[in-house]
Scaffold this motif. Structure first.
Motif, PDB file in Angstrom:
ATOM      1  N   PHE B  85      11.687  -3.814  -6.609  1.00  0.00           N
ATOM      2  CA  PHE B  85      10.319  -4.337  -6.564  1.00  0.00           C
ATOM      3  C   PHE B  85       9.548  -3.661  -5.439  1.00  0.00           C
ATOM      4  N   PHE B  91      -7.096  -4.363  -2.604  1.00  0.00           N
ATOM      5  CA  PHE B  91      -7.792  -5.596  -2.236  1.00  0.00           C
ATOM      6  C   PHE B  91      -8.683  -6.076  -3.357  1.00  0.00           C
ATOM      7  N   TYR B  92      -8.526  -7.307  -3.739  1.00  0.00           N
ATOM      8  CA  TYR B  92      -9.428  -7.926  -4.684  1.00  0.00           C
ATOM      9  C   TYR B  92      -9.361  -9.426  -4.443  1.00  0.00           C
ATOM     10  N   ALA B  93     -10.452 -10.114  -4.714  1.00  0.00           N
ATOM     11  CA  ALA B  93     -10.535 -11.536  -4.350  1.00  0.00           C
ATOM     12  C   ALA B  93      -9.509 -12.400  -5.070  1.00  0.00           C
ATOM     13  N   LYS B 273     -14.387   2.682  -7.423  1.00  0.00           N
ATOM     14  CA  LYS B 273     -14.664   3.246  -6.110  1.00  0.00           C
ATOM     15  C   LYS B 273     -13.696   4.383  -5.812  1.00  0.00           C
ATOM     16  N   GLU B 274     -14.120   5.231  -4.942  1.00  0.00           N
ATOM     17  CA  GLU B 274     -13.268   6.314  -4.485  1.00  0.00           C
ATOM     18  C   GLU B 274     -11.950   5.742  -3.951  1.00  0.00           C
ATOM     19  N   PHE B 275     -10.885   6.437  -4.115  1.00  0.00           N
ATOM     20  CA  PHE B 275      -9.535   6.039  -3.636  1.00  0.00           C
ATOM     21  C   PHE B 275      -8.987   4.811  -4.357  1.00  0.00           C
ATOM     22  N   ASP B 278      -5.324   4.731  -5.130  1.00  0.00           N
ATOM     23  CA  ASP B 278      -4.307   5.043  -4.130  1.00  0.00           C
ATOM     24  C   ASP B 278      -3.620   3.744  -3.720  1.00  0.00           C
ATOM     25  N   ARG B 280      -0.506   3.176  -2.629  1.00  0.00           N
ATOM     26  CA  ARG B 280       0.474   3.222  -1.527  1.00  0.00           C
ATOM     27  C   ARG B 280       1.668   2.286  -1.769  1.00  0.00           C
ATOM     28  N   PRO B 289      17.000  -5.238  -3.879  1.00  0.00           N
ATOM     29  CA  PRO B 289      17.012  -4.593  -5.198  1.00  0.00           C
ATOM     30  C   PRO B 289      17.603  -5.551  -6.228  1.00  0.00           C
TER      31      PRO B 289
END
Lengths: 95, 485
Positions: B85, B91-93, B273-275, B278, B280, B289
Motif C-alpha cells: 500500500f 490535496f482536495y477538500a 492545474k499544473e503538477f 505529481d 509522489r 506489506p
C-alpha cells in the motif's frame, strides 16, 4: 541528486507550503545538504538484501468485516471550523 | 467488426483503455470499522480514521482482501503474493488525509483476461493490466451554497478495486461489452454489486486515435468518472471525433483529464492545474506489506462459482442451446439461475425459448429485472409441464402466460379456474368438426378438390369454435379423414 530553486518551488507548491521567493535558494541548499547526507547510505552494498518493511518480522494485522464505528457525526464534526447541518462546510472548491 | 472513423485525411481507429472503479461489497470500510451502506445521512458513517484525525491508524479489512483476490481469480489474473500500500498524495477538500491509500508499484493482482461477447456473436479477449485496492474519497457538493462547498465523508475510506485494462479496446461497442461483462463477472463473484446508478461502479476512459495501419499510440486523453455503459460508449465516440479533428487541423492532442457532459454531447478539459498529476507515491509507513499464502489463495479459488463463460459453454455443450440464447441467459446470475430451475425438469431449448422470448420480452417491456418477475421459476416450469403433458396447447399456454404475468398465479390454478384444459375427447372435437364442415360446404368442396390450404382455414374455425382448447394436430387429422379420406 540535487535540487535547484525551481524544484523547491514545485515541491513547496505540491506540499502547500509557502516559501517566499528569497528563501528558495537557501532552502534548496539546506535540502541538498540533507540529500547528500542521506545519499551516503548508497555507499553500502545492498545487493541481495530485501527492503526492510518492519523492524519486527510480523504479518499485517487485519480486522474482520464488522461495523464497529460511525453513527456519531457530532464527534466527527467536532473540530470543524464551519458546518451546515451534518456537512463540513469549506471554502468553495472549484475544479 | 472494426470501428473506423472516416476523417478528411483518411481512416482512423480508436484505441481505448478503461480504469474501472468497483466498490467492494463489504459491510465496513477498507481500513476502519465504519459502515459502507448507500444513502445514509451525511457524515453518519465516518470514523476518526476516515476523518484522518491525528494518531488514527488504518487496520485492513480482511474481507476486502479476499474479495480483491477472488475478483483477480475471476479475471483469470495473476495473484501477487506480496503487494504494497502506498500513499498517493494530493490535496482536495474531500480527502482529509491529504493522500489516498492505494497500491502502485506492487498491486495485489497482475495481468489477466476478460473475454467479451459482441453483438455479431463473436468474442474478443481484452487484457487486464492490473487490479489494485484503494480508498474512495468523500463527496463534495458545490451547488448548495454560493461561497462554500459541502463535504460528506461517508464514502471516504470505502474499499474500491481499480481494474485497469490494457489498451486493447477498439470501439465503443467493445468498451460497452467489456463493462457489461466485467459487471456480470463481479456480480457472479458477489465481490461488487455493480450498481452504476449508485456509484458502486464507474469508469475512467482513456482514448486516443491513430491512422489505420499505425503501430505507435498517439497521445491520449482521460475522461473521468463516467457512470453508465451508455455514457462510456458515447464519451468514446465524442472524444474520438474531437481528437481526429484536432489532428487533422494540424493541432496536437494534449494529455489531460476531461469531463463528459452528456447533455451537451461533448467532453471538456478539466483545466487540471499544473503538477496535478505529481502524486509522489511512497509506501505507507502505517501499513505492512500485504502477504498472501498459497493456502489462502487456493482456499478462495475453491469457493469460486461457475462464471458466465463456463456456464455459457455448458449451456451450449450439455443443453444444446444456441450461442445467442446462452449468452443472453448467462448475462446475469439471476437469469441463469432462473433458467436452470425451469430447464431442470424440461427440454432445455423449449425452456430457453420461453425464458428468453416470452419472459425477457415482457420484463424488458415493463422495465423489470428478473428478480422482480411476477412469474416465478417454479410457475414457469409448471406452465411447461402443462404443455408437455398435453393439458393445454402451446397457443393456450401463451394466454396462460399473460394471466400469470398479471396475477402471479399458479398456472395449474389458472387453467382450472378458466377451464382452459385441452379437449382430448375425440367425440367432442368430432362434433365441432362436423358442424363446421356442414356449415361451409363451399370450402369443403375446395378441400376435396385438392386445395390443401383450405384445411388450414378449417382448423382455424374449429379452434375458434372450441376456444382454442382442441388439440390442433387432432383437428387437422380429423379434417383430413373426413374431407379427403
Amino acid at each position: 541528486m540535487s535540487l535547484d530553486k525551481n524544484d523547491v518551488r514545485r515541491v513547496a507548491f505540491l506540499a502547500r507550503i509557502r516559501v517566499e521567493e528569497d528563501d528558495l535558494q537557501p532552502v534548496a541548499e539546506d535540502l541538498n545538504n540533507i540529500i547528500a547526507w542521506v545519499e551516503q547510505l548508497s555507499e553500502v552494498d545492498t545487493d541481495g538484501v530485501q527492503p526492510l518493511t518492519s523492524v519486527e518480522a510480523m504479518a499485517m494485522p487485519k480486522r474482520e468485516d464488522k461495523v464497529t464505528d460511525g453513527g456519531d457525526p457530532d464527534r466527527v464534526l467536532g473540530n470543524a471550523p464551519d458546518r451546515v447541518g451534518d456537512f463540513y462546510a469549506v471554502p468553495k472548491v472549484v475544479d | 467488426m472494426s470501428y473506423i472513423v472516416q476523417g478528411d485525411t483518411g481512416d482512423w481507429e480508436v484505441v481505448i483503455g478503461l480504469e474501472v472503479h468497483a466498490q467492494v461489497a463489504s459491510k465496513a470500510k477498507l481500513f476502519s470499522g465504519s459502515p459502507t451502506a448507500f444513502g445514509a445521512e451525511p457524515n453518519s458513517q465516518v470514523s476518526l480514521v476516515d476523518a484522518a484525525m491525528p494518531g488514527m491508524l488504518p487496520v485492513i479489512n480482511a474481507y476486502c482482501v479476499e474479495q480483491a483476490v477472488k475478483t483477480g481469480l475471476g479475471l483469470n489474473a495473476q495473484i501477487n503474493k506480496i503487494s504494497v500500500f502506498e500513499r498517493k498524495n494530493y490535496f482536495y477538500a474531500d480527502l482529509p488525509q491529504g493522500y489516498q491509500i492505494s497500491q502502485y508499484l506492487h498491486p495485489v493482482v497482475g495481468e489477466g483476461i476478460v473475454t467479451v461477447d459482441l453483438a455479431d456473436g463473436t468474442t474478443r479477449d481484452i487484457g487486464i493490466e492490473r487490479l489494485h485496492m484503494e480508498q474512495d474519497a468523500g463527496k463534495s457538493m458545490h451547488d448548495q451554497d454560493p461561497k462554500r462547498s459541502m463535504i460528506d465523508l461517508n464514502r471516504a475510506g470505502v474499499c474500491l478495486m481499480e481494474i485497469v485494462t490494457k489498451p486493447d479496446i477498439r470501439s465503443p461497442e467493445e468498451a460497452g461489452a467489456f463493462v457489461r461483462k466485467l459487471r456480470s463477472i463481479l456480480r457472479y463473484l458477489g465481490t461488487c454489486d455493480g450498481n452504476m446508478e449508485q456509484g458502486s461502479m464507474r469508469a475512467d476512459v482513456n482514448v486516443s486515435v491513430r491512422k489505420v495501419g499505425e503501430t505507435e499510440y498517439r497521445t491520449r486523453a482521460e475522461i473521468k468518472n463516467v457512470n453508465s455503459v451508455r455514457f462510456i460508449m458515447q464519451a468514446i465516440e465524442i472524444e474520438a471525433e474531437r481528437q481526429i479533428e484536432v489532428h487533422e487541423s494540424g493541432g496536437e492532442v494534449v494529455q489531460e483529464t476531461r469531463l463528459m457532459d452528456p447533455n451537451k454531447g461533448e467532453t471538456r478539459s478539466m483545466r487540471a492545474k499544473e503538477f496535478a498529476h505529481d502524486y509522489r507515491y511512497f509506501p505507507d509507513p502505517d501499513l505492512l506489506p500485504l502477504e498472501l499464502t498459497d493456502d489462502f489463495i487456493e482456499g478462495i479459488r475453491a469457493t469460486l462459482p461457475e462464471l458466465p463463460d463456463a456456464k455459457k459453454q455448458r449451456f451450449m455443450d450439455d443443453m444444446g442451446l444456441s450461442a445467442k440464447d446462452a449468452t443472453t441467459l448467462v448475462a446475469d446470475r439471476e437469469s441463469a439461475e432462473y433458467f436452470e430451475a425451469v430447464a431442470a425438469k424440461h427440454d432445455a431449448k423449449k425452456a430457453a425459448n420461453w425464458v428468453t422470448n416470452d419472459l425477457f420480452g415482457a420484463l424488458n417491456k415493463a422495465g423489470l429485472t428478473i428478480a422482480e418477475s411476477p412469474i416465478s421459476a417454479d410457475h414457469m416450469a409448471k406452465l411447461l409441464t402443462l404443455m408437455d403433458d398435453g393439458t393445454i396447447s402451446g397457443k393456450i399456454a401463451k394466454d396462460v402466460f399473460e394471466i400469470m404475468w398479471e396475477t402471479s398465479d399458479d398456472p395449474e390454478k389458472i387453467v382450472e379456474d378458466k377451464g382452459l384444459k385441452q379437449i382430448t375427447d375425440t367425440g367432442a372435437i368430432e362434433a365441432a368438426v362436423d358442424e363446421i364442415i356442414a356449415a361451409n360446404p363451399g370450402q369443403a368442396d375446395e378441400v376435396r378438390g385438392g386445395n390443401d390450404k383450405a384445411i388450414g382455414w378449417f382448423v382455424g374455425q374449429v379452434m375458434k369454435a372450441t376456444q382454442g382448447k382442441a388439440n390442433p394436430q387432432q383437428v387437422n387429422q380429423l379434417l383430413r379423414d373426413k374431407l379427403k379420406g
